[in-house]
Design a protein around this motif. Structure first.
Motif, PDB file in Angstrom:
ATOM      1  N   ALA A   1     -32.397  10.889  13.632  1.00  0.00           N
ATOM      2  CA  ALA A   1     -32.819  10.235  14.880  1.00  0.00           C
ATOM      3  C   ALA A   1     -32.872   8.492  14.812  1.00  0.00           C
ATOM      4  N   SER A   2     -32.230   7.503  13.649  1.00  0.00           N
ATOM      5  CA  SER A   2     -32.519   6.415  12.871  1.00  0.00           C
ATOM      6  C   SER A   2     -32.174   5.785  14.261  1.00  0.00           C
ATOM      7  N   LYS A   3     -32.522   5.626  15.286  1.00  0.00           N
ATOM      8  CA  LYS A   3     -32.678   4.718  16.199  1.00  0.00           C
ATOM      9  C   LYS A   3     -33.953   4.907  16.894  1.00  0.00           C
ATOM     10  N   VAL A   4     -34.553   5.819  16.367  1.00  0.00           N
ATOM     11  CA  VAL A   4     -35.891   5.919  16.964  1.00  0.00           C
ATOM     12  C   VAL A   4     -37.276   4.971  16.416  1.00  0.00           C
ATOM     13  N   PRO A   5     -38.108   4.700  16.700  1.00  0.00           N
ATOM     14  CA  PRO A   5     -39.135   3.789  16.308  1.00  0.00           C
ATOM     15  C   PRO A   5     -39.693   4.509  15.028  1.00  0.00           C
TER      16      PRO A   5
ATOM     17  N   ASP B   1     -31.449  19.793   3.930  1.00  0.00           N
ATOM     18  CA  ASP B   1     -32.934  19.864   3.104  1.00  0.00           C
ATOM     19  C   ASP B   1     -33.572  18.630   4.140  1.00  0.00           C
ATOM     20  N   PRO B   2     -34.742  17.910   4.253  1.00  0.00           N
ATOM     21  CA  PRO B   2     -34.867  16.748   4.449  1.00  0.00           C
ATOM     22  C   PRO B   2     -35.025  16.124   4.088  1.00  0.00           C
ATOM     23  N   ILE B   3     -35.061  15.639   2.364  1.00  0.00           N
ATOM     24  CA  ILE B   3     -35.479  15.370   1.998  1.00  0.00           C
ATOM     25  C   ILE B   3     -33.811  14.229   1.644  1.00  0.00           C
ATOM     26  N   LYS B   4     -32.603  14.739   1.355  1.00  0.00           N
ATOM     27  CA  LYS B   4     -31.598  14.284   1.325  1.00  0.00           C
ATOM     28  C   LYS B   4     -31.046  13.951   2.890  1.00  0.00           C
ATOM     29  N   LEU B   5     -31.025  14.270   4.059  1.00  0.00           N
ATOM     30  CA  LEU B   5     -31.185  14.278   4.835  1.00  0.00           C
ATOM     31  C   LEU B   5     -31.761  12.938   5.832  1.00  0.00           C
ATOM     32  N   PHE B   6     -33.079  12.200   5.734  1.00  0.00           N
ATOM     33  CA  PHE B   6     -33.505  11.518   5.273  1.00  0.00           C
ATOM     34  C   PHE B   6     -32.655  10.212   4.421  1.00  0.00           C
ATOM     35  N   SER B   7     -33.024  10.316   2.876  1.00  0.00           N
ATOM     36  CA  SER B   7     -31.740   9.329   2.423  1.00  0.00           C
ATOM     37  C   SER B   7     -30.730   9.172   2.551  1.00  0.00           C
TER      38      SER B   7
ATOM     39  N   LEU C   1     -38.437  17.168  13.904  1.00  0.00           N
ATOM     40  CA  LEU C   1     -37.504  16.676  15.027  1.00  0.00           C
ATOM     41  C   LEU C   1     -36.816  15.629  14.792  1.00  0.00           C
ATOM     42  N   LEU C   2     -36.898  14.355  13.942  1.00  0.00           N
ATOM     43  CA  LEU C   2     -36.337  13.199  13.728  1.00  0.00           C
ATOM     44  C   LEU C   2     -34.773  13.805  13.563  1.00  0.00           C
TER      45      LEU C   2
END
Length: 428
Positions: free
Chosen positions: A339-343, A328-334, A233-234
């Protein structure tokens, strides 16, 4: 049997209160009788728990029953109701085999399962704007239900001064089977369980204010597959703006790596089992199979999987479709494409693996070696990385632990939970 699992979830519930409750509104006369709360589809009445001082609304449909032509389709709006809905009993859990270490072919639940539950303290004003917490249960995308007594949100709502929501979402083949013939007009296929979660969040955004909740202060939290779901969801543009905080417990989102094309191939093999081989009629054919036959004809229970099926991690799971999960979740997060503003709060536990290894023979070094040799292939196939038996054994030398089982549990814990959690934490 669920003792360890239940302890983990109780910790998640307890810690989550501190994270989510950003403000405490003064109590006032208002939602005290639990009756006739207005939603966008009609009024609902719940049940008063006088001992705790909580209102509970159970079995509220947040989408239309996903049956008939809505099986293997994204959820759609539920029809309005004229009379007040008596939200006094839990709705059906989604179709599944029982969560058990003992193989079972007993199918439980119903396809008509897209229900949620809401709890709030009594005496609050409908304009109170309490923090909201929406919980997504775990179970490997194969089992689980918001119906479990463990997930009753009354105590959390009162002690945490929050509005609590728990949801059911489609599981197993019903939630994640993909097939080229099932692709809709917008190009979506599979991931129906995640689409359900997004539909539930949209319901919260529309309706939670009527229960004293703040639609602008929603924490989505989950454990195991529920935690993985929070991670998805993030990443998903379809969930943008539907929640403001997130908690991931024992849900290593970065291990999701399958592409939808892979699940579609699996879906075609499943279709062949049922004689649904004509591409023009395959969708209708798959939708006519009885729920029991579909469950028994698909690898829908971890304890029933063959070694070949286990090599794919889960029989059914979220997959990268380029739309709901854009990459790919690994690439997207890295790369910071989430949603980087979500704690985010995330973690795992010291004894994560014992539930998954309890039935294995790992009490000798020979047993350790045998299991490790089998699992190195599974790890390579599921994660797409090279694995060295010798190097792993150097790090987790069974001779240096209390028992070979203890060494193996630490190995699985670090591979499946600790390391992925730390990887994700580094990128957040």
């Amino acid at each position: 049997m669920r003792a360890c699992y239940e302890r983990v979830v109780m910790i998640v519930f307890a810690v989550s209160v501190v994270f989510a409750a950003s403000c405490v509104a003064a109590r006032a006369d208002g939602l005290g009788d639990c009756l006739n709360v207005k939603t966008d589809k009609g009024k609902v009445s719940g049940v008063l728990n006088e001992k705790l001082g909580a209102c509970g609304y159970k079995g509220i449909p947040y989408a239309a029953p996903p049956v008939g032509n809505l099986r293997f389709a994204r959820p759609v709006e539920h029809a309005p109701w004229k009379e007040t809905l008596k939200a006094e009993k839990l709705g059906s859990e989604c179709v599944q085999f029982p969560m058990s270490l003992v193989p079972s072919d007993k199918v439980t639940g119903s396809e008509d399962c897209l229900f949620l539950n809401v709890w709030h303290a009594t005496g609050i004003s409908p304009t109170a704007k309490k923090p909201v917490m929406l919980f997504i249960h775990g179970g490997g995308f194969l089992y689980g239900s918001a119906n479990w007594t463990l997930y009753d949100g009354a105590k959390l709502a009162v002690r945490g001064d929050v509005v609590v929501v728990t949801i059911n979402y489609r599981l197993s083949a019903f939630g994640f089977l993909a097939h080229p013939a099932l692709k809709d007009k917008e190009g979506f296929v599979g991931n129906y369980g995640l689409h359900d979660q997004i539909a539930a969040l949209k319901w919260v955004k529309k309706n939670i204010a009527a229960f004293g909740g703040d639609p602008g202060n929603v924490t989505v939290f989950g454990e195991s597959a529920g935690g993985m779901s929070v991670g998805m969801l993030l990443l998903s543009p379809l969930a943008k703006g539907l929640f403001q905080k997130a908690i991931i417990e024992s849900g290593p989102a970065v291990i999701i790596s399958k592409k939808m094309s892979s699940l579609e191939k699996q879906g075609e093999k499943i279709a062949e089992k049922f004689g649904c081989t004509d591409q023009k009629t395959a969708a209708a054919c798959l939708r006519k199979i009885s729920p029991v036959d579909l469950m028994k004809g698909t690898p829908a229970s971890i304890v029933l999987l063959s070694k070949d099926e286990m090599s794919d991690k889960f029989a059914f799971e979220p997959a990268i479709d380029g739309k709901l999960i854009p990459g790919d979740p690994i690439k997207l997060f890295s790369q910071g494409k989430f949603a980087s503003k979500v704690p985010v709060m995330l973690g795992s536990n010291s004894d994560e693996a014992s539930y998954f290894t309890i039935s294995r023979k790992i009490d000798t070094i020979e047993g350790f070696d045998s299991n490790l040799r089998d699992d190195t292939g599974t790890i390579q196939n599921s994660m797409g990385v090279k694995v060295s038996f010798e190097e792993i054994k150097k790090v987790f030398d069974p001779a240096k632990y209390a028992t070979p089982r203890d060494a193996y549990n630490k190995l699985i814990r670090d591979f499946a939970f600790t390391c992925p959690t730390k990887m994700l934490a580094t990128d957040l």
